[in-house]
Design a protein around this motif. Structure first.
Motif, PDB file in Angstrom:
ATOM      1  N   GLU A 137     -41.018  -1.400 -28.697  1.00 35.30           N
ATOM      2  CA  GLU A 137     -42.045  -0.360 -28.824  1.00 35.30           C
ATOM      3  C   GLU A 137     -41.543   0.964 -28.250  1.00 35.30           C
ATOM      4  O   GLU A 137     -41.784   2.037 -28.820  1.00 35.30           O
ATOM      5  N   ILE A 138     -40.842   0.894 -27.126  1.00 34.82           N
ATOM      6  CA  ILE A 138     -40.289   2.103 -26.512  1.00 34.82           C
ATOM      7  C   ILE A 138     -39.234   2.713 -27.429  1.00 34.82           C
ATOM      8  O   ILE A 138     -39.211   3.930 -27.649  1.00 34.82           O
ATOM      9  N   ASP A 143     -37.278   6.844 -31.299  1.00 29.55           N
ATOM     10  CA  ASP A 143     -36.650   7.163 -32.580  1.00 29.55           C
ATOM     11  C   ASP A 143     -37.521   8.073 -33.438  1.00 29.55           C
ATOM     12  O   ASP A 143     -37.016   8.810 -34.294  1.00 29.55           O
ATOM     13  N   GLN A 144     -38.835   8.039 -33.228  1.00 28.19           N
ATOM     14  CA  GLN A 144     -39.750   8.839 -34.033  1.00 28.19           C
ATOM     15  C   GLN A 144     -39.949  10.244 -33.481  1.00 28.19           C
ATOM     16  O   GLN A 144     -40.562  11.094 -34.137  1.00 28.19           O
ATOM     17  N   GLN A 145     -39.439  10.499 -32.269  1.00 27.89           N
ATOM     18  CA  GLN A 145     -39.615  11.808 -31.669  1.00 27.89           C
ATOM     19  C   GLN A 145     -38.731  12.853 -32.347  1.00 27.89           C
ATOM     20  O   GLN A 145     -37.581  12.581 -32.691  1.00 27.89           O
ATOM     21  N   ASN A 146     -39.298  14.037 -32.498  1.00 28.85           N
ATOM     22  CA  ASN A 146     -38.515  15.164 -32.983  1.00 28.85           C
ATOM     23  C   ASN A 146     -37.903  15.903 -31.802  1.00 28.85           C
ATOM     24  O   ASN A 146     -38.355  15.764 -30.663  1.00 28.85           O
ATOM     25  N   GLU A 147     -36.866  16.685 -32.077  1.00 28.70           N
ATOM     26  CA  GLU A 147     -36.349  17.557 -31.035  1.00 28.70           C
ATOM     27  C   GLU A 147     -37.428  18.556 -30.647  1.00 28.70           C
ATOM     28  O   GLU A 147     -38.159  19.062 -31.500  1.00 28.70           O
ATOM     29  N   GLN A 148     -37.540  18.809 -29.358  1.00 26.71           N
ATOM     30  CA  GLN A 148     -38.585  19.720 -28.901  1.00 26.71           C
ATOM     31  C   GLN A 148     -38.189  21.165 -29.162  1.00 26.71           C
ATOM     32  O   GLN A 148     -37.066  21.584 -28.873  1.00 26.71           O
ATOM     33  N   GLU A 240     -32.433   8.055 -20.455  1.00 32.19           N
ATOM     34  CA  GLU A 240     -33.071   9.093 -19.647  1.00 32.19           C
ATOM     35  C   GLU A 240     -34.571   9.176 -19.919  1.00 32.19           C
ATOM     36  O   GLU A 240     -35.355   9.501 -19.025  1.00 32.19           O
ATOM     37  N   GLU A 241     -34.972   8.859 -21.134  1.00 30.59           N
ATOM     38  CA  GLU A 241     -36.376   9.008 -21.504  1.00 30.59           C
ATOM     39  C   GLU A 241     -37.151   7.692 -21.456  1.00 30.59           C
ATOM     40  O   GLU A 241     -38.380   7.686 -21.556  1.00 30.59           O
ATOM     41  N   ARG A 242     -36.449   6.600 -21.295  1.00 31.13           N
ATOM     42  CA  ARG A 242     -37.045   5.268 -21.424  1.00 31.13           C
ATOM     43  C   ARG A 242     -38.272   5.073 -20.533  1.00 31.13           C
ATOM     44  O   ARG A 242     -39.349   4.670 -20.998  1.00 31.13           O
ATOM     45  N   ARG A 246     -42.247   4.726 -21.447  1.00 24.38           N
ATOM     46  CA  ARG A 246     -43.021   3.549 -21.043  1.00 24.38           C
ATOM     47  C   ARG A 246     -44.330   3.978 -20.360  1.00 24.38           C
ATOM     48  O   ARG A 246     -45.406   3.442 -20.653  1.00 24.38           O
ATOM     49  N   ALA A 247     -44.232   4.957 -19.453  1.00 26.60           N
ATOM     50  CA  ALA A 247     -45.414   5.431 -18.736  1.00 26.60           C
ATOM     51  C   ALA A 247     -46.409   6.086 -19.694  1.00 26.60           C
ATOM     52  O   ALA A 247     -47.627   5.902 -19.564  1.00 26.60           O
TER      53      ALA A 247
END
Length: 279
Positions: A137-138, A143-148, A240-242, A246-247
């Protein structure tokens, strides 16, 4: 009932993640042995060791953070201060009791609210413990996030749609000097996450100095939007983002559980005294 959730959620989570977790094992061990070790006696009144440990636990996050950047931090002095504060709290409480202040309506109301708040905190912690966020799920979320992206805009506002179209056409024709600057806004840097989704979908396709194809209606105004600057920030690595992901996912699931709880409850406001929150 969505608007009930933030009211409960904010007050609950501020304390739930620190006070209740800190110094948990000493409490459990005393429950098993039935011991009530006295930490200090004040004017003949014994205060149990678990009161002192609870006070230390409530300050644990602050002391940990201070130790990480303050080399002069004295842990022993910190514990002594907690002991001093516990004793002073007891002295003040004794004086208040002698004056009968515990019988005041204000104290009774605050004690009742404190009990409800503690029970709510305990239940939220139980809900949080029941939330399981799997690795798949994480990874999917990552993977679905776009670059900010970050943007700065120039915005021309008007309450009239036809006038907004006229402004847009004038600007595209390079005749911006003919437009009054009475209601022009130059924004600071804005993250795409802070921009309304319907607007973000438009500006994501635009380059610097481009105008939105047509005026956008928002906040009671027709807005002509121009991107005047843009920056794209590279996404951090999965590792780094994991934990942040999760939070965030846990927070979303907790919100869903709280919303479900509120929607399943019978809640009737007395309109004489309380204005109902907007649903």
């Amino acid at each position: 009932m969505k608007n009930l959730i933030p009211i409960v959620y904010f007050g609950i989570l501020l304390a739930a993640t620190s006070t209740l977790q800190a110094e948990q094992k000493p409490f459990e061990s005393r429950e098993k042995t039935g011991e009530q070790e006295v930490f200090v006696t004040v004017n003949g009144t014994p205060l149990a060791m678990n009161l002192y440990q609870f006070l230390l636990g409530s300050r644990q996050q602050d002391s940990t953070e201070r130790q990480s950047f303050d080399n002069s931090f004295d842990a022993e002095l910190h514990r002594q201060q907690a002991a001093k504060d516990l004793v002073m709290t007891e002295l003040l409480a004794q004086q208040a009791t002698q004056l009968g202040m515990q019988e005041s309506e204000l104290v009774k109301v605050e004690m009742a609210m404190a009990e409800k708040t503690l029970l709510a905190q305990l239940y939220v912690r139980k809900l949080m413990d029941s939330i399981d966020i799997g690795e798949a799920e994480i990874r999917q979320y990552y993977d679905q996030q776009n670059e900010q992206a970050m943007y700065r805009f120039m915005i021309w506002r008007t309450s009239d749609e036809d006038h907004a179209v006229e402004i847009l056409n004038t600007l595209k024709a390079g005749k911006g000097a003919d437009i009054s600057d009475q209601d022009i806004i130059e924004t600071p840097w804005l993250r795409d996450a802070d921009i309304a989704p319907e607007v973000n979908d438009i500006v994501r396709q635009m380059g610097v100095n481009d105008f939105a194809e047509k005026p956008v209606f928002q906040d009671g105004f027709w807005k002509v939007i121009q991107v005047i600057d843009r920056q794209t920030m590279a996404r951090q690595s999965y590792e780094e983002e994991r934990e942040m992901i999760r939070a965030e996912l846990a927070s979303v699931k907790l919100d869903e559980k709280l919303e479900e709880l509120a929607e399943g409850a019978s809640i009737v406001f007395n309109d004489v005294h309380v204005t109902q929150p907007v649903k």
